[in-house]
Scaffold this motif. Structure first.
Motif, PDB file in Angstrom:
ATOM      1  N   GLN A  85       0.818  -1.225   0.000  1.00 28.22           N
ATOM      2  CA  GLN A  85       0.000   0.000   0.000  1.00 28.22           C
ATOM      3  C   GLN A  85       0.847   1.268   0.000  1.00 28.22           C
ATOM      4  O   GLN A  85       0.332   2.354   0.224  1.00 28.22           O
ATOM      5  CB  GLN A  85      -0.908  -0.017   1.244  1.00 28.22           C
ATOM      6  CG  GLN A  85      -1.836  -1.220   1.293  1.00 28.22           C
ATOM      7  CD  GLN A  85      -2.498  -1.392   2.654  1.00 28.22           C
ATOM      8  OE1 GLN A  85      -1.861  -1.270   3.696  1.00 28.22           O
ATOM      9  NE2 GLN A  85      -3.786  -1.666   2.649  1.00 28.22           N
ATOM     10  N   GLN A  86       2.148   1.129  -0.272  1.00 23.99           N
ATOM     11  CA  GLN A  86       3.037   2.285  -0.233  1.00 23.99           C
ATOM     12  C   GLN A  86       2.933   3.110  -1.514  1.00 23.99           C
ATOM     13  O   GLN A  86       2.661   2.590  -2.594  1.00 23.99           O
ATOM     14  CB  GLN A  86       4.477   1.824  -0.039  1.00 23.99           C
ATOM     15  CG  GLN A  86       4.698   1.106   1.285  1.00 23.99           C
ATOM     16  CD  GLN A  86       5.612   1.856   2.229  1.00 23.99           C
ATOM     17  OE1 GLN A  86       5.584   3.081   2.293  1.00 23.99           O
ATOM     18  NE2 GLN A  86       6.415   1.129   2.970  1.00 23.99           N
ATOM     19  N   HIS A 113       4.005   0.083   8.078  1.00 20.05           N
ATOM     20  CA  HIS A 113       4.282  -1.236   8.652  1.00 20.05           C
ATOM     21  C   HIS A 113       5.708  -1.718   8.389  1.00 20.05           C
ATOM     22  O   HIS A 113       6.273  -2.460   9.192  1.00 20.05           O
ATOM     23  CB  HIS A 113       3.282  -2.247   8.059  1.00 20.05           C
ATOM     24  CG  HIS A 113       3.067  -3.450   8.910  1.00 20.05           C
ATOM     25  ND1 HIS A 113       1.936  -4.227   8.810  1.00 20.05           N
ATOM     26  CD2 HIS A 113       3.808  -4.030   9.892  1.00 20.05           C
ATOM     27  CE1 HIS A 113       2.007  -5.219   9.678  1.00 20.05           C
ATOM     28  NE2 HIS A 113       3.128  -5.128  10.345  1.00 20.05           N
ATOM     29  N   TRP A 114       6.289  -1.287   7.288  1.00 18.30           N
ATOM     30  CA  TRP A 114       7.568  -1.860   6.838  1.00 18.30           C
ATOM     31  C   TRP A 114       8.262  -0.844   5.953  1.00 18.30           C
ATOM     32  O   TRP A 114       7.597  -0.144   5.175  1.00 18.30           O
ATOM     33  CB  TRP A 114       7.273  -3.152   6.062  1.00 18.30           C
ATOM     34  CG  TRP A 114       8.453  -3.913   5.565  1.00 18.30           C
ATOM     35  CD1 TRP A 114       8.873  -3.988   4.268  1.00 18.30           C
ATOM     36  CD2 TRP A 114       9.363  -4.709   6.319  1.00 18.30           C
ATOM     37  NE1 TRP A 114       9.987  -4.790   4.172  1.00 18.30           N
ATOM     38  CE2 TRP A 114      10.306  -5.257   5.431  1.00 18.30           C
ATOM     39  CE3 TRP A 114       9.465  -5.021   7.679  1.00 18.30           C
ATOM     40  CZ2 TRP A 114      11.345  -6.081   5.847  1.00 18.30           C
ATOM     41  CZ3 TRP A 114      10.492  -5.850   8.098  1.00 18.30           C
ATOM     42  CH2 TRP A 114      11.413  -6.372   7.185  1.00 18.30           C
ATOM     43  N   PRO A 115       9.590  -0.696   6.033  1.00 17.67           N
ATOM     44  CA  PRO A 115      10.272   0.327   5.230  1.00 17.67           C
ATOM     45  C   PRO A 115      10.362  -0.003   3.736  1.00 17.67           C
ATOM     46  O   PRO A 115      10.703   0.874   2.945  1.00 17.67           O
ATOM     47  CB  PRO A 115      11.665   0.402   5.855  1.00 17.67           C
ATOM     48  CG  PRO A 115      11.868  -0.931   6.490  1.00 17.67           C
ATOM     49  CD  PRO A 115      10.517  -1.363   6.969  1.00 17.67           C
ATOM     50  N   ALA A 118       6.352  -3.722  -1.491  1.00 14.52           N
ATOM     51  CA  ALA A 118       6.125  -5.041  -2.072  1.00 14.52           C
ATOM     52  C   ALA A 118       6.557  -5.076  -3.538  1.00 14.52           C
ATOM     53  O   ALA A 118       6.302  -4.144  -4.297  1.00 14.52           O
ATOM     54  CB  ALA A 118       4.649  -5.420  -1.962  1.00 14.52           C
ATOM     55  N   LYS A 119       7.262  -6.144  -3.898  1.00 15.20           N
ATOM     56  CA  LYS A 119       7.703  -6.421  -5.269  1.00 15.20           C
ATOM     57  C   LYS A 119       8.857  -5.539  -5.737  1.00 15.20           C
ATOM     58  O   LYS A 119       9.267  -5.626  -6.890  1.00 15.20           O
ATOM     59  CB  LYS A 119       6.537  -6.341  -6.256  1.00 15.20           C
ATOM     60  CG  LYS A 119       5.439  -7.364  -5.976  1.00 15.20           C
ATOM     61  CD  LYS A 119       4.349  -7.309  -7.018  1.00 15.20           C
ATOM     62  CE  LYS A 119       3.276  -8.357  -6.723  1.00 15.20           C
ATOM     63  NZ  LYS A 119       2.179  -8.327  -7.708  1.00 15.20           N
ATOM     64  N   LYS A 130       9.005   5.805  -2.145  1.00 19.76           N
ATOM     65  CA  LYS A 130       7.632   5.386  -1.865  1.00 19.76           C
ATOM     66  C   LYS A 130       7.278   5.538  -0.389  1.00 19.76           C
ATOM     67  O   LYS A 130       6.155   5.923  -0.048  1.00 19.76           O
ATOM     68  CB  LYS A 130       7.422   3.942  -2.309  1.00 19.76           C
ATOM     69  CG  LYS A 130       7.430   3.750  -3.814  1.00 19.76           C
ATOM     70  CD  LYS A 130       6.256   4.469  -4.471  1.00 19.76           C
ATOM     71  CE  LYS A 130       6.205   4.238  -5.968  1.00 19.76           C
ATOM     72  NZ  LYS A 130       5.081   4.946  -6.608  1.00 19.76           N
ATOM     73  N   ARG A 131       8.229   5.228   0.498  1.00 19.86           N
ATOM     74  CA  ARG A 131       7.879   5.369   1.917  1.00 19.86           C
ATOM     75  C   ARG A 131       7.751   6.838   2.315  1.00 19.86           C
ATOM     76  O   ARG A 131       6.950   7.161   3.198  1.00 19.86           O
ATOM     77  CB  ARG A 131       8.833   4.601   2.822  1.00 19.86           C
ATOM     78  CG  ARG A 131      10.273   5.002   2.825  1.00 19.86           C
ATOM     79  CD  ARG A 131      11.069   4.142   3.829  1.00 19.86           C
ATOM     80  NE  ARG A 131      12.496   4.398   3.702  1.00 19.86           N
ATOM     81  CZ  ARG A 131      13.358   3.582   3.102  1.00 19.86           C
ATOM     82  NH1 ARG A 131      12.947   2.452   2.572  1.00 19.86           N
ATOM     83  NH2 ARG A 131      14.637   3.896   3.033  1.00 19.86           N
TER      84      ARG A 131
END
Length: 289
Positions: A85-86, A113-115, A118-119, A130-131
């Motif tokens: 979802q970033q 949730h995470w730095p 996905a992918k 993106k973050r």
């Protein structure tokens, strides 16, 4: 009236929001068992419920919240924006969907949730882009009053420094793996220097630490359970804790009466601290650029 005034011990975030030090984690919990344990937690006086988009259980938590009869302002809800979802567009949608699934006008704490994304390759510079886009979305939600606090999860020092260098609103919380075998002292000290509260997850070492001889010895000395010793250790590190369970008999060990009315001695703390061997039970964010 603050959470503290209502008998719930808290960590005050730098924006004066009160984060309860005792919470319920809900990773992997679903269905009837989840609703029952959330209801039990609230009836036991636990006021922090931790969830995330990737847990796919926010709607069920909403059912339990509505059935509890506990006033909304007395409950602290954390959710998280996941790796899929970033980015600006996805994060905007994700934040809106958190409120929709929880059926709330606001969430108390919203985390990245995470730095990583996905992918994307973990070394890709697009992770940082993106973050940061995601953080800008969280800032806008915070400024609009749709979340009372914002923060991150699984951020290492380099990720935090990057965010501090560019944030209009600096993070209020970092939720990370913390237990005696992986105490993360340097990262926690960095957070403290920047007024970032630490919420510890995996306090029990995914169950593995319950059978550790040092933990069991301290439990026997204190006439407590190994889980209580590990959670008390986390609290004495100035962390909030969010143990996860779907079993009422375990949850009853995690209440204020069971965790906030005693302390580990200095010798017990030293013995537990000596367990540090940098052993990590969960995912490793250090590989994410």
């Amino acid at each position: 009236m603050s959470q503290e005034d209502r008998g719930v011990r808290t960590i005050q975030l730098y924006n004066q929001v009160e984060l309860p030090v005792l919470g319920l984690g809900t990773f992997k919990a679903r269905g009837t068992a989840l609703k029952a344990i959330v209801s039990c937690a609230l009836s036991c006086g636990i006021r922090h419920i931790d969830t995330a988009g990737v847990y796919k259980n926010e709607s069920e938590i909403a059912d339990a919240l509505e059935a509890s009869g506990v006033p909304r302002e007395d409950i602290f809800i954390t959710s998280k924006i996941g790796p899929t979802q970033q980015g600006t567009g996805k994060a905007l949608l994700a934040c809106e969907e958190v409120l929709q699934r929880l059926r709330l006008e606001y969430v108390d704490l919203l985390l990245i949730h995470w730095p990583g994304v996905a992918k994307l390759e973990v070394k890709s510079t697009r992770n940082a882009t993106k973050r940061l886009e995601t953080w800008r979305v969280l800032e806008s939600f915070y400024k609009s009053g749709r979340c009372r606090a914002i923060g991150v999860s699984n951020y290492e020092q380099q990720h935090l420094q990057e965010l501090l260098d560019s944030a209009a609103v600096k993070p209020m919380v970092n939720q990370i793996e913390v237990h005696p075998r992986y105490p993360q002292r340097e990262l926690r000290e960095f957070c403290k220097q920047h007024s970032i509260a630490v919420v510890a997850y995996a306090s029990l070492g995914c169950g593995d630490l319950l059978s550790h001889s040092t933990v069991q010895r301290a439990a026997q000395e204190c006439d407590r359970t190994p889980a209580q010793v590990l959670l008390r250790w986390g609290l004495q590190q100035e962390c909030a804790v969010i143990p996860k369970t779907i079993h009422q008999e375990y949850l009853e060990q995690y209440t204020a009466a069971q965790l906030l009315t005693w302390e580990l001695s200095s010798s017990q703390l030293q013995a537990l601290d000596a367990m540090d061997d940098a052993h990590k039970y969960c995912w490793n964010p250090a590989v994410v650029r």
